[in-house]
Every structure is written in structure tokens, then in C-alpha cells.
Design an enzyme around this catalytic site. Structure first.
Site, PDB file in Angstrom:
ATOM      1  N   SER A 157      40.843 131.457  21.350  1.00 13.46           N
ATOM      2  CA  SER A 157      42.029 132.263  21.601  1.00 13.46           C
ATOM      3  C   SER A 157      42.845 132.457  20.314  1.00 13.46           C
ATOM      4  O   SER A 157      42.320 132.979  19.334  1.00 13.46           O
ATOM      5  CB  SER A 157      42.855 131.622  22.728  1.00 13.46           C
ATOM      6  OG  SER A 157      43.795 132.509  23.251  1.00 13.46           O
ATOM      7  N   ASP A 252      38.851 138.119  31.495  1.00  9.06           N
ATOM      8  CA  ASP A 252      39.812 137.736  30.456  1.00  9.06           C
ATOM      9  C   ASP A 252      40.349 138.984  29.785  1.00  9.06           C
ATOM     10  O   ASP A 252      39.580 139.882  29.407  1.00  9.06           O
ATOM     11  CB  ASP A 252      39.103 136.840  29.436  1.00  9.06           C
ATOM     12  CG  ASP A 252      40.006 136.313  28.326  1.00  9.06           C
ATOM     13  OD1 ASP A 252      41.226 136.551  28.369  1.00  9.06           O
ATOM     14  OD2 ASP A 252      39.475 135.652  27.409  1.00  9.06           O
ATOM     15  N   HIS A 282      40.018 133.084  31.103  1.00 11.40           N
ATOM     16  CA  HIS A 282      40.534 132.539  29.862  1.00 11.40           C
ATOM     17  C   HIS A 282      40.986 131.093  30.083  1.00 11.40           C
ATOM     18  O   HIS A 282      41.486 130.746  31.149  1.00 11.40           O
ATOM     19  CB  HIS A 282      41.718 133.381  29.382  1.00 11.40           C
ATOM     20  CG  HIS A 282      42.143 133.064  27.991  1.00 11.40           C
ATOM     21  ND1 HIS A 282      41.582 133.652  26.885  1.00 11.40           N
ATOM     22  CD2 HIS A 282      43.062 132.192  27.514  1.00 11.40           C
ATOM     23  CE1 HIS A 282      42.135 133.175  25.793  1.00 11.40           C
ATOM     24  NE2 HIS A 282      43.043 132.281  26.141  1.00 11.40           N
TER      25      HIS A 282
END
Length: 313
Positions: A157, A252, A282
């Protein structure tokens, strides 16, 4: 229609029943998280050795790193890992399980970096801390039983975003040699306008509004989102970067920009392996309680990639 596993549905039921992260003041949120009970340690994957150290960064400030060393003589390859959390939250503890697995199953020294977070330390401080950690690993490779010719960087991320930026900086500044990039659902563009942003805008954990909240606190000026060091998809060229593996979650908001970055790397001649983990959302990678099978699957992708990376350089 979203394709969600039963475990993903169970996770979202818990996540969506609580207050939205973006409803909090970030500093107050971190204070609350710091007071929460530590997660149990008895169910973590085993590790031969784990050690915390403090290292110097810019202006003689210090940050913490956690070094996971597998059993054996070494010297070992290394993975310098930058955790996710939108540059605002997150910690090395959140990724304890996955980093232990990579170290043990991949026979790799993992150096997890507790870089300073926004909004107290906005852009570019996290980048500076992460680059300093890479330099420290390269300079102290012998001491930590690492082969200085086999240092990779990675993250998930926002940590994946930082890993892409650190890799480019190391190339452009003739810094430490990076063997490969490990990118788990990386942030590569802060425009929030892809099809996956529209499809998974709300209700799938990481929402469009939450990503905007992260961006607002990471950047002191919204125009900084156009800087390639914030949105790596905007780099004019990524030629010469080391091989990369990009792992994405099916449900996601960041899925499409992971694909786009993979395509950008390929177009500039960089070897890329892309893996899509089906049925998950996610943050699955840091939640082994709900997603043990998928986390282990991702770790296996990473370990196999690291083992063969010399063949594609």
C-alpha cells in the site's frame, strides 16, 4: 459484482460495523491505537532471531528498525520492508507475521522500517527515512549478515509506494544497488479516479474517502500529488529499475493502479511478475487472523520471486 471469500465477508462485517477511520483526528487515532492491547505472540510464525535497533536519519533524528534473521550461516539476501497505513498509521508490528514468514521460508534477512508518519511528519519525511534505512542496511550489511549485492526493497500500500520511490531514487542518485522490488497493492497515483476506485469506493475496507483522508494528511499541499515521488505513475521513465513483483487484491480501490504501474515498468523494459489474489480485499496481507491462506500464498509468490530474481536481471 464483487467476488468475496467467506473470510473476506466476515472481516468486512467487523470492519464496517465500527466508526470510519477518516472520522478520526489522525493524531488522536494513533494515540488510541498505541493504548490498545498488544496482539498475542504465541500464534506467530517462528523466527530464528528478531532484533530492534535505532538508526540515525536526517538531522540526527532516530527511527526504529526490526531485523528478522533466519537460521543458517549467511550472508543472506535482504528485504528492506516499508509497512502500509496510508503514511499516517501502521507499524512494524502489523506486519510481524508476514515478515517472519518471508525471513524463514525465503532464507532472507528482513529489515522492517518504522519510518516517521504524517501528519506530524508529512511528505517527504517518510521517503527520507526509508531511503536512510536502505543506506544503513547497505553500509552495515556485514554486521547484520547480509550480502550487499542482494538487497531488495518492498512494501504494501503506502509502503509499496515508498518502495517504488526509494528504488527510483537509488537509481537516479547512484545509491545502494537494489536487486528487486516487492510491491503488495502499491499506491502509484493519488488521483482516485480509476475503475477500481469506482467499483470499490465504499464498503470494502479501504474506501475512496479514506484514501483521500490519507493523502490529505500525507501532503501539505494537494498539488504535491502530481509529484512523481508521490504518484510514481507520473515518472517520465522507469527504465533501468530492477525486476518487480506486484501483488494485487481483487476487491481493492488500488487494483487498477497496480496494473498500470506493472504496464509502465514493462513498457520501459523492466521485468515484472503480476499476481492477483482472488476473493480478498485491501489489507488482507496484514490480517493473518482472517486471511492466513492468502497471506501465505502471497509470501510464497514473494519467496519464489526472490529465489529466481538473479535469473531475470
Amino acid at each position: 459484482m464483487a467476488n468475496l471469500t467467506d473470510k473476506a465477508k466476515a472481516y468486512l462485517e467487523v470492519f464496517n460495523s465500527g466508526p470510519k477511520i477518516e472520522s478520526f483526528d489522525p493524531i488522536a487515532l494513533k494515540a488510541m491505537q498505541a493504548q490498545a492491547p498488544a496482539p498475542p505472540q504465541d500464534n506467530l510464525p517462528s523466527i530464528h532471531q528478531s532484533e530492534d535497533r535505532s538508526i540515525k536519519v536526517k538531522n540526527e533524528e532516530e527511527i526504529r528498525i526490526r531485523i528478522y534473521t533466519p537460521e543458517g550461516e549467511g550472508p543472506f539476501p535482504a528485504l528492506v520492508y516499508y509497512h502500509g497505513g496510508g503514511w499516517v498509521i501502521g507499524s512494524v508490528e502489523m506486519f510481524e507475521a508476514a515478515n517472519r514468514l518471508i525471513a524463514t521460508e525465503g532464507n532472507v534477512v528482513v529489515v522492517s522500517v518504522d519510518y516517521r508518519l504524517a501528519p506530524e511528519h508529512p511528505y517527504p519525511t517518510p521517503i527520507e527515512d526509508c531511503y536512510a534505512a536502505l543506506e544503513w542496511v547497505a553500509a552495515n550489511a556485514e554486521e547484520i549478515n547480509v550480502d550487499p549485492e542482494k538487497i531488495s526493497v518492498g512494501g504494501d500500500s503506502a509502503g509499496g509506494n515508498l518502495a517504488t520511490v526509494i528504488t527510483k531514487k537509488a537509481l537516479d542518485q547512484n545509491g545502494p544497488a537494489i536487486q528487486s522490488q516487492i510491491l503488495v497493492y502499491p499506491v502509484t497515483n493519488l488521483e482516485f479516479n480509476t475503475d477500481s476506485y469506482k467499483e470499490f469506493a465504499e464498503g470494502f475496507g479501504l474506501s475512496r474517502n479514506l484514501m483521500k483522508w490519507f493523502g490529505k494528511h500525507y501532503l501539505s499541499d494537494e498539488n504535491q500529488a502530481n509529484n512523481p515521488d508521490v504518484s510514481p505513475l507520473k515518472y517520465d521513465s522507469v527504465k533501468g529499475l530492477p525486476p518487480a513483483i506486484i501483488i494485487a487484491a481483487e476487491n481493492d480501490v488500488l487494483k487498477d493502479e497496480g496494473v498500470a504501474y506493472a504496464e509502465k515498468l514493462k513498457q520501459d523494459g523492466v521485468h515484472v511478475q503480476y499476481e492477483l489474489i482472488l476473493g480478498v480485499i485491501h489489507a488482507y496481507y496484514s490480517n493473518m487472523v482472517f486471511f492466513e491462506d492468502e497471506t501465505r500464498q502471497s509470501v510464497q509468490h514473494i519467496v519464489k520471486f526472490l529465489n529466481k530474481v538473479e535469473q531475470v536481471i
